[in-house]
Design an enzyme around this catalytic site. Structure first.
Site: not given
Length: 293
Positions: A86, A133, A210
């Site tokens: 990330h 999520c 993603e």
């Protein structure tokens, strides 16, 4: 700890589509259906308790959890910590492409359960989004790494096991209320979005890149939200969601949810029985490459 060190570098702002890196496109390939319910029933029987220890801090989980790296065709290329995935840095301006899932949980009235991510979240804090999520992880029991053959037949037991694990962790929903066979895998979404405020003067430190597996489920569940993960929950109708997403409401939304809401959700939700119980809206062979959030 990790959070205090990184706060000195930047804030954790919202998405600015003009600043986000674009995602590479790739060849699409259709993969046929196979026998789904038999494999899902087997998954329910074999699932057992998760070995994942969720009682740690978000900083600790960022370092410990191993995301599944993939290429633009969803072929597995490795695994690395959630922290490394990330980071949006000069040498890695779009982070690392990894698998994720997005759960859309509906009650028996057809209302969608939304959550507002906790203000303390490291990535995309305080934004509203779909029910849950998160990421399937490498090295878990039950196994959360789906092979492409399991994507092709629509069973995706790994993504479903991860969804069950995180629905309990974030929202306190007991696993027995979420049988794997109740989840419907619809399609995959490849998107990239930096966590940036429009007024930010620095590039984003964080973001999402993603391969997102979209899972629908209808279940009446009990909720006990984890305050480290969730600030608020709300069941909404389609019209209530439209009103919430009006710009003058001032609410912030996750980039993945805004993509799904704009491109897919309305027709799936309007035809919810078919989306949950038939193959009408299933598109397992396509990866939807989205260049903007």
């Amino acid at each position: 700890m990790l959070r205090s060190l990184l706060r000195g570098l930047t804030h954790f702002p919202r998405v600015n589509s003009a600043q986000q890196p674009s995602c590479a496109h790739a060849r699409l390939q259709f993969r046929p259906r196979s026998m789904q319910l038999l494999a899902e029933d087997r998954t329910d029987h074999m699932r057992g308790a998760s070995t994942w220890a969720g009682g740690q801090s978000q900083d600790e989980l960022m370092l410990k959890d191993e995301c599944i790296l993939v290429d633009a065709d969803d072929n597995i290329t490795g695994h690395v910590s959630k922290l490394e995935c990330h980071k949006f840095l000069p040498h890695q301006p779009a982070g690392l492409l990894h698998r994720a899932f997005s759960v859309f949980l509906f009650d028996d009235q057809g209302r969608l359960l939304l959550q507002q991510r906790a203000r303390s979240k490291i990535t995309f804090p305080s934004v509203w989004t779909n029910t849950c999520c998160s990421h399937p992880l490498h090295g878990q029991t039950p196994d959360e790494v789906d092979q492409l053959s399991q994507v092709a037949d629509g069973t995706v037991p790994g993504a479903k096991a991860a969804a069950i694990r995180k629905l309990e962790h974030e929202l306190g929903i007991p696993a027995h209320q979420l049988p794997a066979s109740a989840f419907r895998f619809l399609t995959r979404l490849h998107y990239c979005a930096a966590d940036v405020q429009p007024a930010a003067t620095q590039s984003a430190l964080w973001g999402e890149h993603e391969m997102d597996y979209i899972l629908f489920i209808r279940a009446n569940v009990t909720l006990a939200p984890n305050p480290d993960e969730v600030d608020e929950v709300r069941y909404v109708t389609q019209e209530e969601l439209r009103q919430m997403m009006q710009p003058d409401n001032g609410l912030q939304w996750s980039p993945w949810f805004r993509i799904i809401a704009a491109r897919f959700l309305e027709r799936w939700w309007a035809d919810l029985d078919a989306a949950l119980n038939t193959d009408k809206h299933e598109d397992w062979g396509t990866v939807h490459h989205i260049n903007e959030a």
